[in-house]
Design an enzyme around this catalytic site. Sequence first.
Site, PDB file in Angstrom:
ATOM      1  N   CYS A  46      24.903  -9.216  17.526  1.00 40.58           N
ATOM      2  CA  CYS A  46      23.754  -8.873  16.698  1.00 40.58           C
ATOM      3  C   CYS A  46      22.586  -9.786  17.049  1.00 40.58           C
ATOM      4  O   CYS A  46      22.736 -10.738  17.816  1.00 40.58           O
ATOM      5  CB  CYS A  46      24.080  -8.990  15.207  1.00 40.58           C
ATOM      6  N   CYS A  61      23.027 -13.446  16.452  1.00 40.59           N
ATOM      7  CA  CYS A  61      23.738 -14.187  17.502  1.00 40.59           C
ATOM      8  C   CYS A  61      22.738 -14.767  18.500  1.00 40.59           C
ATOM      9  O   CYS A  61      22.830 -15.934  18.897  1.00 40.59           O
ATOM     10  CB  CYS A  61      24.719 -13.276  18.231  1.00 40.59           C
ATOM     11  N   ASP A  71     -11.922  -5.114  40.845  1.00 40.87           N
ATOM     12  CA  ASP A  71     -12.574  -5.777  41.972  1.00 40.87           C
ATOM     13  C   ASP A  71     -12.928  -4.680  42.976  1.00 40.87           C
ATOM     14  O   ASP A  71     -12.287  -3.625  43.002  1.00 40.87           O
ATOM     15  CB  ASP A  71     -11.621  -6.794  42.591  1.00 40.87           C
ATOM     16  N   SER A  87     -17.356  -5.825  71.879  1.00 41.60           N
ATOM     17  CA  SER A  87     -17.722  -6.652  70.719  1.00 41.60           C
ATOM     18  C   SER A  87     -16.499  -6.902  69.833  1.00 41.60           C
ATOM     19  O   SER A  87     -15.581  -6.074  69.751  1.00 41.60           O
ATOM     20  CB  SER A  87     -18.815  -5.957  69.905  1.00 41.60           C
ATOM     21  N   GLU A  88     -16.475  -8.040  69.149  1.00 38.91           N
ATOM     22  CA  GLU A  88     -15.388  -8.367  68.232  1.00 38.91           C
ATOM     23  C   GLU A  88     -15.821  -8.272  66.777  1.00 38.91           C
ATOM     24  O   GLU A  88     -15.091  -8.651  65.865  1.00 38.91           O
ATOM     25  CB  GLU A  88     -14.873  -9.784  68.522  1.00 38.91           C
ATOM     26  N   GLY A 110     -28.365 -10.588  65.094  1.00 37.73           N
ATOM     27  CA  GLY A 110     -29.313 -10.093  64.106  1.00 37.73           C
ATOM     28  C   GLY A 110     -30.034  -8.836  64.516  1.00 37.73           C
ATOM     29  O   GLY A 110     -30.894  -8.342  63.779  1.00 37.73           O
ATOM     30  N   GLY A 137     -28.448  -6.298  67.376  1.00 34.60           N
ATOM     31  CA  GLY A 137     -27.512  -5.273  67.819  1.00 34.60           C
ATOM     32  C   GLY A 137     -26.976  -5.588  69.190  1.00 34.60           C
ATOM     33  O   GLY A 137     -26.861  -6.755  69.575  1.00 34.60           O
ATOM     34  N   ALA A 174     -25.976  -2.172  76.140  1.00 40.73           N
ATOM     35  CA  ALA A 174     -24.939  -1.965  77.160  1.00 40.73           C
ATOM     36  C   ALA A 174     -25.494  -1.035  78.238  1.00 40.73           C
ATOM     37  O   ALA A 174     -26.495  -0.328  78.031  1.00 40.73           O
ATOM     38  CB  ALA A 174     -23.695  -1.362  76.520  1.00 40.73           C
TER      39      ALA A 174
END
Length: 750
Positions: A13, A16, A437, A474-475, A504, A506, A509
């Site tokens: 119970c 207990c 978030d 590019s990374e 800043g 681009g 290529a």
Amino acid sequence: MAKVIISISGMHCASCAVNIEKSLKKIDGVSEVNVNFASQRATIEFDPQKMSPPDLEKAINKIGYKAIKLEDSAFLRQESDLDPEQISRIQEIKSLKIKFISALIFSLPLMYFSLSQEYSLPLWGFFSRNMALLQFILATLVVIIGFQFFQRGTLTVIKAHSANMDTLVALGVGSAYLYSLVISILAWIGQPVVYGQQNLYYEIAAFLITFILLGRLLEAIAKGKASSAIRKLIGLRPRTALVIRGGIEQEIEIEEIVIGDIIIVKPGEKIPVDGEVIDGHSAVDESMISGEGIPVEKSIGSEVIGATINKTGAFKFIAKRVGKDTVLSQIIRLVEEAQGSKAPIQELADRIAAYFVPVVLLIGILTFSVWVLSGQSFIFALTAFISVIIIACPCALGLATPTAVIVGTTIGAHHGILIKNAQSLELASQVKVVVFDKTGTLTVGRPAVTDIISIKDDDRLSILRFAAIAEKRSEHLLAEAIVEAAQKNNLEIPDPEAFNSLTGKGVIARLKGEIILLGNRKLFSERGIDIFNVEGGLRALEAEGKTVMLVGYKDEIIGIIAVADTLKKYSPEAVGELKKLGKIVHLITGDNRLTAEAIAKEAGIENVLAEVLPQDKAFEIKKFQERNLKVAFVGDGINDAPALAQADVGIALGAGTDVAVESADIVLIKDDLRDVVLAIDLSRFCLKKIKQNLFWAFLYNLIGIPVAAGVLYPFTGFLLNPMIAGTAMAFSSVSVVTNSLLMRRYRKKI
């Protein structure tokens, strides 16, 4: 501080559980004790410098209960298919079944003897002449079968200086048995008997024990079912694994696997531990962990989770997490701790349970005294006393909350929602404000190409191809997004002949002698390329919070590419469902307001907290709480940990960082924001069941005790038979557990 979970047998119970808590808290070195009557476990925090686990085990055994086993988790042993706790429960059910059947066999003749006197049923002369002796023998056999009630009821009073349900049973049964024995002895020695042998209570004593044993049996079976779902999850673990050691394939026990082992998994087999695929390809059924039924594709580098099922191809993987560090083991630990914790709503039931038995004893004595003083016979007063003692049931109160928590947390785990404690399970239903978030929670957390606009006659894929060629070396994260988009469209991306990154501005290529430009307004203006005609398109995309880049070829603007962190698949649906539930939804982010409002609008969120520093997120949560609003914060990053901890309910995505997961109250394994809705709805459903359980438990005692005391007798002439009282007491607990088990019918809404 250290923490252990001890499985305990012998609790019958809520009193207990309260007695064990009180006894353990008195021990020097024990800081916190939480004893769960429904799960039969004690979660104990202690100072290992002052107290050892064996000492805790001895303390439990000393007060009349039995510590079945002692380790960090009751489920993590793998030496046999059944852990000691489960074996103990099976043995308890088997023992109760034998005792009930035995008690019933001896009680039935007693009932016939009793009815034969009242209704003149046929009775052999020998039985008629020796009625008292035969009843004494049969009743004594039943009392011996139920001796556990007397033993535990007495030990609790002596050692714990308190009383429990066994104490009430011992008093009720003992009163009927001893009274009958005294009358019998007086008759046997030739002394005048005041009330005569027709008033012997042997059959009541015997049937009380029989009915109570039946109730305990049904209760034990029901409580076993409450945790069966988790046990089924454990049973899915494989027993062995095929590993490569020293260039040789060998089958070993799962316990022998170590980090770094190379393991082979064939089609249809279970993955033994967590790891990373190093060879092969397959589809894996992860539904046992995530609840998602669609198999997940696995290839080299993919993570695999122990106990999930390999469906198609064979593969090799390297073991990364074994034993208690696997995802499954951590899930089990969290669920176990949640099932052993207490919800705030349970505090009222616990306080009542602590005083319940002494109050019932007082009511019983008062009942006996009132009836004797009012002129009723001793037999009448004794009957009312026994009925009051027997019908009272703190068990139903004690089971009302924990059984619902056990089933609720198990349902959550099945759906990929880990609820760490009962308090969170209760509080989630009271949440009024849900704060998301942005990055990694509402959104994917990495940029992706969202828009490709053609300025001339070039098709969109050609523009994407030129941009990918320019960004191939590019990374930058934006470059990765563009190259990834091109690869998904199966575009050929040759290496540029030359590449120059201008900070800043681009990149520039060269391909086959022609110049490719990818960048902002400044890059194109410096090269004398007119951007007036595209200015409107640029501003429109920027207003949506996107990073916008111009694409040029042969000194002409050919298109515009926009990149942004995109919403997760089900974010708008989750927000919409939360609104339907009446929740106020906010977005919080460190990003600028323009980007934040663009994402919020797409998700369907009107309330935006932008440009909030990581350390200030918790402060924003506190502002809501100061208005007496319960807040849930949903996040995934390290910088979300303070807000997750500050919120009333912190919800972390399973794919998030370890810090966020540890700080949260609820963890969503599937990284699906719809599960935020499911967690809140499950909490509401669980709390509803708890309230139902408590209502019926309180109502049962509020009605049952006065009726047993005889309040109806002056008006109706009805006095409750103690055997009926015993039956009602037995089934009150079973009804509460059964109501909790009905929760397993819960079906998610989305």
